[in-house]
Design a protein around this motif. Structure first.
Motif, PDB file in Angstrom:
ATOM      1  N   GLY A  43      21.140  -4.286  21.760  1.00 50.94           N
ATOM      2  CA  GLY A  43      20.964  -3.451  22.921  1.00 50.94           C
ATOM      3  C   GLY A  43      19.546  -3.555  23.435  1.00 50.94           C
ATOM      4  N   VAL A  44      19.411  -3.381  24.738  1.00 47.76           N
ATOM      5  CA  VAL A  44      18.095  -3.265  25.348  1.00 47.76           C
ATOM      6  C   VAL A  44      17.927  -1.790  25.685  1.00 47.76           C
ATOM      7  CG1 VAL A  44      16.600  -3.915  27.273  1.00 47.76           C
ATOM      8  CG2 VAL A  44      18.124  -5.616  26.246  1.00 47.76           C
ATOM      9  N   PHE A  45      16.844  -1.220  25.198  1.00 51.62           N
ATOM     10  CA  PHE A  45      16.586   0.204  25.380  1.00 51.62           C
ATOM     11  C   PHE A  45      15.298   0.393  26.154  1.00 51.62           C
ATOM     12  CE2 PHE A  45      19.071  -0.358  21.569  1.00 51.62           C
ATOM     13  CZ  PHE A  45      20.071   0.589  21.703  1.00 51.62           C
ATOM     14  N   GLY A  46      15.325   1.306  27.093  1.00 50.64           N
ATOM     15  CA  GLY A  46      14.129   1.682  27.827  1.00 50.64           C
ATOM     16  C   GLY A  46      13.463   2.839  27.109  1.00 50.64           C
ATOM     17  N   LEU A  47      12.226   2.644  26.704  1.00 52.19           N
ATOM     18  CA  LEU A  47      11.476   3.662  25.966  1.00 52.19           C
ATOM     19  C   LEU A  47      10.107   3.811  26.611  1.00 52.19           C
ATOM     20  CD1 LEU A  47      12.563   2.081  22.667  1.00 52.19           C
ATOM     21  CD2 LEU A  47      12.930   4.498  23.090  1.00 52.19           C
TER      22      LEU A  47
END
Length: 172
Positions: free
Chosen positions: A92-96
């Motif tokens: 997954g690509v997560f925006g943090l």
């Protein structure tokens, strides 16, 4: 796409303040199933031995995006022979954004794998069943507890760096 839009179409907007966690994209990065002794193993009897291994890799993609890959390997053996081996790398690509280093490490070690695991769990179950073996559902995993143990082990080894500061991070 405006400067405030994210990959999944949710705008962050200039009014957004504080930390932000978003799931940008979920995907299967790699999948493998092996059943080397089929069809003979279907006629054999005896108690199978099951083993599961987890691992996690973290790679920064941009200032605000991180790719997390949760690897799940399920091995079933009987009398020393492999009945099947199912492997899934759910990613997954997560925006943090807006997290301090310690909180970011917690997010990468708990929230991200918690988001990925149900998908990996389903894929492993589907592979096993498609391979002709009885349905098998992996039990839920407490990633908070695994993360706490990882932090304890890093402290014992004198390692200060967390998951966010590395390209790959060890076992989940």
């Amino acid at each position: 796409m405006s400067e405030h839009d994210t990959l999944n179409g949710n705008g962050t907007g200039a009014e957004a303040t504080g930390p932000s966690f978003t799931v940008e994209k979920l995907y299967v990065k790699d999948v493998s199933f092996e059943a080397p002794g089929t069809p003979q193993v279907f006629n054999e009897t005896g108690q199978p031995q099951l083993q599961m291994n987890l691992n996690q890799r973290v790679q920064k993609r941009s200032d605000t995006a991180v790719e997390v890959v949760l690897g799940v390997t399920r091995t079933c053996t009987r009398a020393g022979k492999t009945l099947y081996l199912a492997e899934v790398q759910q990613a997954g690509v997560f925006g943090l954004t807006g997290f301090d280093e310690m909180t970011l490490d917690v997010m990468l070690g708990t929230h991200c794998p918690n988001a990925l695991y149900p998908y990996a769990r389903q894929a492993i179950g589907d592979l096993i069943q498609a391979g002709g073996f009885p349905p098998f559902l992996l039990q839920p995993i407490n990633f908070d507890s695994l993360y706490a143990e990882s932090v304890r082990q890093r402290a014992e080894q004198g390692q200060d760096s967390g998951l966010a500061g590395t390209e790959t991070a060890g076992n989940a």
